[in-house]
Structures are given as structure tokens and as C-alpha cells.
Scaffold this motif. Sequence first.
Motif, short mmCIF file in Angstrom:
data_model
loop_
_atom_site.label_atom_id
_atom_site.label_comp_id
_atom_site.label_asym_id
_atom_site.label_seq_id
_atom_site.Cartn_x
_atom_site.Cartn_y
_atom_site.Cartn_z
N HIS A 1 25.10 44.90 48.59
CA HIS A 1 25.32 45.59 47.32
C HIS A 1 26.61 46.39 47.41
CE1 HIS A 1 24.07 49.59 48.90
NE2 HIS A 1 23.40 48.83 49.75
N ALA A 2 27.06 46.89 46.28
CA ALA A 2 28.25 47.75 46.24
C ALA A 2 28.25 48.46 44.89
CB ALA A 2 29.53 46.93 46.41
N ASP A 3 29.06 49.50 44.77
CA ASP A 3 29.09 50.21 43.50
C ASP A 3 29.81 49.37 42.44
OD1 ASP A 3 31.90 50.65 43.66
OD2 ASP A 3 31.64 52.66 44.47
N MET A 4 29.62 49.77 41.20
CA MET A 4 30.15 49.02 40.05
C MET A 4 31.67 48.88 40.10
SD MET A 4 29.15 47.41 37.32
CE MET A 4 27.49 47.99 36.99
N LYS A 5 32.37 49.92 40.47
CA LYS A 5 33.84 49.89 40.50
C LYS A 5 34.34 48.83 41.48
CE LYS A 5 37.86 52.96 41.11
NZ LYS A 5 38.70 51.88 41.49
N PHE A 6 33.78 48.82 42.68
CA PHE A 6 34.17 47.84 43.70
C PHE A 6 33.90 46.42 43.19
CE2 PHE A 6 32.98 45.03 47.22
CZ PHE A 6 34.08 45.13 48.05
N ARG A 7 32.73 46.20 42.65
CA ARG A 7 32.35 44.85 42.20
C ARG A 7 33.18 44.40 40.99
NH1 ARG A 7 26.76 43.89 40.95
NH2 ARG A 7 26.56 45.99 40.15
N ALA A 8 33.43 45.32 40.06
CA ALA A 8 34.23 44.97 38.88
C ALA A 8 35.64 44.57 39.30
CB ALA A 8 34.26 46.14 37.90
N ASP A 9 36.23 45.35 40.19
CA ASP A 9 37.56 45.03 40.70
C ASP A 9 37.54 43.68 41.41
OD1 ASP A 9 40.38 45.66 41.58
OD2 ASP A 9 39.39 45.56 43.55
N ARG A 10 36.52 43.44 42.18
CA ARG A 10 36.44 42.21 42.98
C ARG A 10 36.29 40.97 42.11
NH1 ARG A 10 33.27 38.98 46.00
NH2 ARG A 10 34.25 38.35 47.96
N ILE A 11 35.47 41.02 41.06
CA ILE A 11 35.29 39.80 40.24
C ILE A 11 36.55 39.48 39.44
CG2 ILE A 11 32.78 39.98 40.17
CD1 ILE A 11 33.06 40.76 37.18
N VAL A 12 37.34 40.49 39.12
CA VAL A 12 38.62 40.24 38.44
C VAL A 12 39.62 39.68 39.45
CG1 VAL A 12 40.59 41.33 37.30
CG2 VAL A 12 38.26 41.94 36.61
N ARG A 13 39.71 40.29 40.61
CA ARG A 13 40.68 39.91 41.63
C ARG A 13 40.34 38.59 42.30
NH1 ARG A 13 40.10 41.46 46.56
NH2 ARG A 13 38.74 43.20 45.98
N VAL A 14 39.11 38.39 42.69
CA VAL A 14 38.72 37.22 43.48
C VAL A 14 38.27 36.06 42.61
CG1 VAL A 14 37.14 36.37 45.27
CG2 VAL A 14 38.11 38.66 45.45
N TYR A 15 37.45 36.33 41.58
CA TYR A 15 36.89 35.26 40.76
C TYR A 15 37.72 34.97 39.51
CZ TYR A 15 32.64 36.25 43.48
OH TYR A 15 31.73 36.47 44.47
N GLY A 16 38.71 35.83 39.24
CA GLY A 16 39.54 35.59 38.07
C GLY A 16 38.89 35.95 36.75
N GLU A 17 37.82 36.74 36.80
CA GLU A 17 37.18 37.19 35.55
C GLU A 17 38.19 37.98 34.75
OE1 GLU A 17 33.86 37.00 34.38
OE2 GLU A 17 33.18 35.73 36.03
#
Length: 192
Positions: free
Chosen positions: A120-136
Amino acid sequence: MEKRIITISREFGSGGRTIGKLVAEHLNIKCYDAELIQKLAVQSGFDESYIKEAGEYAPGGFLASAFTDRSFGPTNEDRLWKMQYQIIRDLAEKEPCVIVGRCADYILRDRADCLRGFIHADMKFRADRIVRVYGERENSPEARLKEKDKRRAAYYRFYTDMKWGDAANYHIALDSGVIGIEKCAEIIESLV
């Protein structure tokens, strides 16, 4: 290896899939994630995209009572669950491996040689990651995270009658936003 099987459950965007692949690579064992969907597609005859979606929706949703009558037998989702259950059990018997998602922690809960982890991780980390890594590129990646996690939780609850993400269901829960992706993999590897 004391723990032959490692299951990784995860919040969307937390890096659980990446952690699972790193662990498998470092331990020189197979990692099953998308491969499970492929196996289900071959066995069931359903398209992979249908299986991927069905694996995140719990039967019995909002309008289910109007459109789903279980008195006629199991739904497609129920059939896929039974196939998924058996595939995961068979993989665990066959070889040491990492299994990401698909309720593998629940399916293999009776095995002493299985380490069950939750990432798990906090919302900020995950939101940044899905934009950066998954291209969301949505206006609100937080809304996408909440939607995916809600669907995963509902699916997990429906088929396991347990609460997804509840620490009591896992041997270890790791915050990838604080610990880091690579360090989470190292910690899991150290436990097997």
C-alpha cells in the motif's frame, strides 16, 4: 526456501506488481500476473480483456437483482472464479512462484509454505506513480485510484467474505511510498 509461494496483494498504483516481479527475478522463480489472465482466457474461452474486467467487479452489484438470476446457475464471473481458484492452486503445487493479485492470498491461505503480502501507499505517492509510470492522464488520478481500489475491495469481499487490505489477512504489509519499491522487494525476499 521455507516459503515457496509469495502472494502480493496491492492497492492500485502502489507498485505491487513491480515488487512481485522484482522478487521473482531476484529469487529466480516465476511471477504470475498477466499470465494468470492468459491461462484463464485459454481455459475459459473468454477474451483476456473480459477476464481482466470481470476480475475487478463483484457479481451482485447495483442492478444485479434486476439482471442476474442465480437460480439459473453460476454466472460467468462465478465460473471464472472457480477456474482462477484451480489455476492458482495448481501453480502453487507445481513450483515456487510469486502470484500477484487475483485473491491468491485467500486461495492459498491454508498453505504453510505461502507468504502473503499486501503493498500500500498514500494517495499522493500512488497518484504520482500512475501518471508517471502508467501514463494515466485523467484530471483526477485520485478518483481513478479510489475507483480501482473500491472495485478490488468489492471483488475480494464477494469471493472471500473478508476485508481486502486488512492486515490480519496477510503476513506482512508494506508502505511502498515510505519504504520504496526496491526495498519492499528486498524485505519480502529476506522472509523466504
